[in-house]
Design a protein around this motif. Sequence first.
Motif, PDB file in Angstrom:
ATOM      1  N   PRO A 198      -0.280 -32.530  28.690  1.00 48.82           N
ATOM      2  CA  PRO A 198      -0.835 -33.203  29.873  1.00 48.82           C
ATOM      3  C   PRO A 198       0.025 -33.078  31.125  1.00 48.82           C
ATOM      4  O   PRO A 198      -0.508 -32.882  32.223  1.00 48.82           O
ATOM      5  N   ILE A 199       1.337 -33.159  30.989  1.00 48.14           N
ATOM      6  CA  ILE A 199       2.211 -33.122  32.162  1.00 48.14           C
ATOM      7  C   ILE A 199       2.357 -31.695  32.694  1.00 48.14           C
ATOM      8  O   ILE A 199       2.123 -31.428  33.876  1.00 48.14           O
ATOM      9  N   LYS A 200       2.740 -30.768  31.829  1.00 50.60           N
ATOM     10  CA  LYS A 200       2.980 -29.399  32.294  1.00 50.60           C
ATOM     11  C   LYS A 200       1.690 -28.735  32.780  1.00 50.60           C
ATOM     12  O   LYS A 200       1.715 -27.996  33.774  1.00 50.60           O
ATOM     13  N   SER A 201       0.582 -28.997  32.105  1.00 48.21           N
ATOM     14  CA  SER A 201      -0.669 -28.372  32.536  1.00 48.21           C
ATOM     15  C   SER A 201      -1.143 -28.954  33.869  1.00 48.21           C
ATOM     16  O   SER A 201      -1.750 -28.251  34.674  1.00 48.21           O
ATOM     17  N   THR A 202      -0.853 -30.231  34.132  1.00 49.37           N
ATOM     18  CA  THR A 202      -1.247 -30.833  35.414  1.00 49.37           C
ATOM     19  C   THR A 202      -0.415 -30.259  36.558  1.00 49.37           C
ATOM     20  O   THR A 202      -0.939 -30.009  37.658  1.00 49.37           O
ATOM     21  N   HIS A 203       0.868 -30.028  36.323  1.00 46.59           N
ATOM     22  CA  HIS A 203       1.692 -29.351  37.333  1.00 46.59           C
ATOM     23  C   HIS A 203       1.115 -27.959  37.630  1.00 46.59           C
ATOM     24  O   HIS A 203       1.017 -27.554  38.799  1.00 46.59           O
ATOM     25  N   ALA A 204       0.738 -27.240  36.576  1.00 45.39           N
ATOM     26  CA  ALA A 204       0.181 -25.892  36.761  1.00 45.39           C
ATOM     27  C   ALA A 204      -1.158 -25.955  37.507  1.00 45.39           C
ATOM     28  O   ALA A 204      -1.425 -25.131  38.398  1.00 45.39           O
ATOM     29  N   ALA A 205      -1.999 -26.934  37.164  1.00 49.09           N
ATOM     30  CA  ALA A 205      -3.294 -27.073  37.830  1.00 49.09           C
ATOM     31  C   ALA A 205      -3.120 -27.382  39.312  1.00 49.09           C
ATOM     32  O   ALA A 205      -3.859 -26.867  40.160  1.00 49.09           O
ATOM     33  N   ALA A 206      -2.141 -28.221  39.639  1.00 48.51           N
ATOM     34  CA  ALA A 206      -1.884 -28.567  41.043  1.00 48.51           C
ATOM     35  C   ALA A 206      -1.422 -27.337  41.823  1.00 48.51           C
ATOM     36  O   ALA A 206      -1.868 -27.097  42.955  1.00 48.51           O
ATOM     37  N   ARG A 207      -0.544 -26.530  41.222  1.00 47.45           N
ATOM     38  CA  ARG A 207      -0.065 -25.324  41.914  1.00 47.45           C
ATOM     39  C   ARG A 207      -1.199 -24.317  42.092  1.00 47.45           C
ATOM     40  O   ARG A 207      -1.314 -23.664  43.140  1.00 47.45           O
ATOM     41  N   PHE A 208      -2.038 -24.184  41.069  1.00 36.19           N
ATOM     42  CA  PHE A 208      -3.174 -23.270  41.145  1.00 36.19           C
ATOM     43  C   PHE A 208      -4.140 -23.709  42.254  1.00 36.19           C
ATOM     44  O   PHE A 208      -4.580 -22.902  43.081  1.00 36.19           O
ATOM     45  N   ALA A 209      -4.461 -25.012  42.300  1.00 41.91           N
ATOM     46  CA  ALA A 209      -5.379 -25.527  43.322  1.00 41.91           C
ATOM     47  C   ALA A 209      -4.801 -25.340  44.723  1.00 41.91           C
ATOM     48  O   ALA A 209      -5.520 -24.989  45.675  1.00 41.91           O
ATOM     49  N   LYS A 210      -3.508 -25.539  44.853  1.00 43.52           N
ATOM     50  CA  LYS A 210      -2.885 -25.382  46.175  1.00 43.52           C
ATOM     51  C   LYS A 210      -2.935 -23.926  46.625  1.00 43.52           C
ATOM     52  O   LYS A 210      -3.173 -23.635  47.811  1.00 43.52           O
ATOM     53  N   ASP A 211      -2.713 -23.002  45.697  1.00 43.70           N
ATOM     54  CA  ASP A 211      -2.798 -21.579  46.040  1.00 43.70           C
ATOM     55  C   ASP A 211      -4.221 -21.194  46.448  1.00 43.70           C
ATOM     56  O   ASP A 211      -4.419 -20.406  47.387  1.00 43.70           O
ATOM     57  N   LEU A 212      -5.221 -21.748  45.760  1.00 45.35           N
ATOM     58  CA  LEU A 212      -6.606 -21.462  46.118  1.00 45.35           C
ATOM     59  C   LEU A 212      -6.954 -22.040  47.490  1.00 45.35           C
ATOM     60  O   LEU A 212      -7.702 -21.428  48.254  1.00 45.35           O
ATOM     61  N   TYR A 213      -6.386 -23.190  47.817  1.00 42.57           N
ATOM     62  CA  TYR A 213      -6.683 -23.800  49.115  1.00 42.57           C
ATOM     63  C   TYR A 213      -6.111 -22.958  50.258  1.00 42.57           C
ATOM     64  O   TYR A 213      -6.689 -22.895  51.347  1.00 42.57           O
ATOM     65  N   LYS A 214      -4.988 -22.300  49.998  1.00 38.53           N
ATOM     66  CA  LYS A 214      -4.422 -21.408  51.012  1.00 38.53           C
ATOM     67  C   LYS A 214      -5.377 -20.247  51.313  1.00 38.53           C
ATOM     68  O   LYS A 214      -5.380 -19.705  52.413  1.00 38.53           O
TER      69      LYS A 214
END
Length: 529
Positions: A198-214
């Motif tokens: 739950p913790i590591k995958s949420t960090h990865a999901a946040a980074r992925f979403a931020k890259d997509l927003y760029k």
Amino acid sequence: MKRTIPIPTLLLLAIKTLSANAILHDTINLYYADSLNQYLELNDSIESNFEVNLDSMLNLWYVKQSSDIDSILAIPPDSLIPDFPDSIYIARLAEIPTIINLSYNRIVRNYINAYTKKRRNTVEVMLGLSEYYFPLFDEIFDYYDIPNEMKYMSIIESALNPRAYSRARAVGLWQFMYGTGRMYGLEINSLVDERRDPIKSTHAAARFAKDLYKIYDDWLLVIAAYNCGPGNVNKAIRRSGGKTNYWDIYYYLPRETRGHVPAFIAATYVMNYYQEHNLTPAKVEIPALVDTLHVKQKLHLQQVSETLGIPLQMLRDLNPQYRYDIIPAGKKTYSLNLPKEYAGEFIDQEEIIYAYKDSIFLNQDKITISPVSSYSQHIPEAPGKDYVKIKYVVKPGDNLGYIASWYKIRVSDLKYWNNIRRNIIRSGQKLTIYKHKNSADKYKKIDDMSFAEKQAMIGKTVVSQPSKSPDLSNDSREYVMYTVKYGDNLWDIAKKFPGVSYTDLMKLNNLSENDKIKPGQQLKIKPKG
């Protein structure tokens, strides 16, 4: 009485009468094409993926332990399920404080109905799980400056099930594909799958979403790209003539992705207005306080379960990233999540836990093995001429971990010297131990010490071993009794009585992990006196 004509019949009647009116033909054709698309998308997204995730979520240990789960899954009468006009939904969505554009249309309403009417019982369980997961998501998303409402993606991705597994082989709370998970630093191999963490995958999901927003500068497009990949979203933008509004490219997206954003908007609505639909979060028995420890050598979850008396399935659900219950620590440490009240006990007994049945659970003897000759037998050798042989007679309750710690030797050496293939020793068995001649006299005394004295010698207090707890289920003594109250479970009841464990309650009352307790039921707690 007014007769309702099914959509397919109405569609055929309309087609027969439209040839004289091309404009009306186009209008109705678009309307019913849209309706049929909604129907197909709802079945694809909600029926096949969302419902599968919900159903598998109900098999999680801490969900199955919820004492009120049977009443939650009961179907409520229609009179208790409210309905609202479109204007109410539009007004409520507008009141949610967010920078994400929460549009409303018939497709969004279909998903709201699916959440609040069709699957309202399991949605209540999901609401209960959200009380555990959402604070975790909020903290991580705040760190990456991700809109708070993006946490609701986990509802449509996995139904808050860390073991969710899609037909496309996406895994975990955030449904990462193998390649994307590895790209964002998640370890994925035969033993560990951090897409389930739950913790590591949420960090990865946040980074992925931020890259997509760029890339898109639009959170609805981020949600779409998260589901089908930026390549498919870019194709849809090109085919639409360069439009970048989600609803303008809606029909250019893969069909399974079209329902993703409407489902997200509906999930955001339900998570904010569930009370208005008479939905109540289920009481889900996840331990409120969890400690994360660092494991430094290979460990099996069942070693922890049997030595500390924690249900194995609870450990699995607190540590879903370990595929086969094995924590492959060694060159690097791995995390182990435990209920807070067991963290100190794990630290006190750490070496014993590592040694407990390690050859059974970890197959240590198979790491290096040679063909066995029928003409020769391996004979253990003494360490050297400066070492003397000491004898120790195994006492009831002893195990190799204890003995090795008392003599300050390795378990592997003890097994090697005594030709022990597994960690099984019996009371009365004589063991050979080698110690340096300068300290041998000190260690010769250990064989005559009591268990408490031997533990005190290494700075440990006496602890009871779950595997040696007396069988009290058939004795005739009187017991302290407890009447089960609404909302109780064995885990919480055991914590009310010092010295009583979850496994003690199961043994005394002839219960298994799958048995449920009910309000009014009498339970034996411990013998009186």
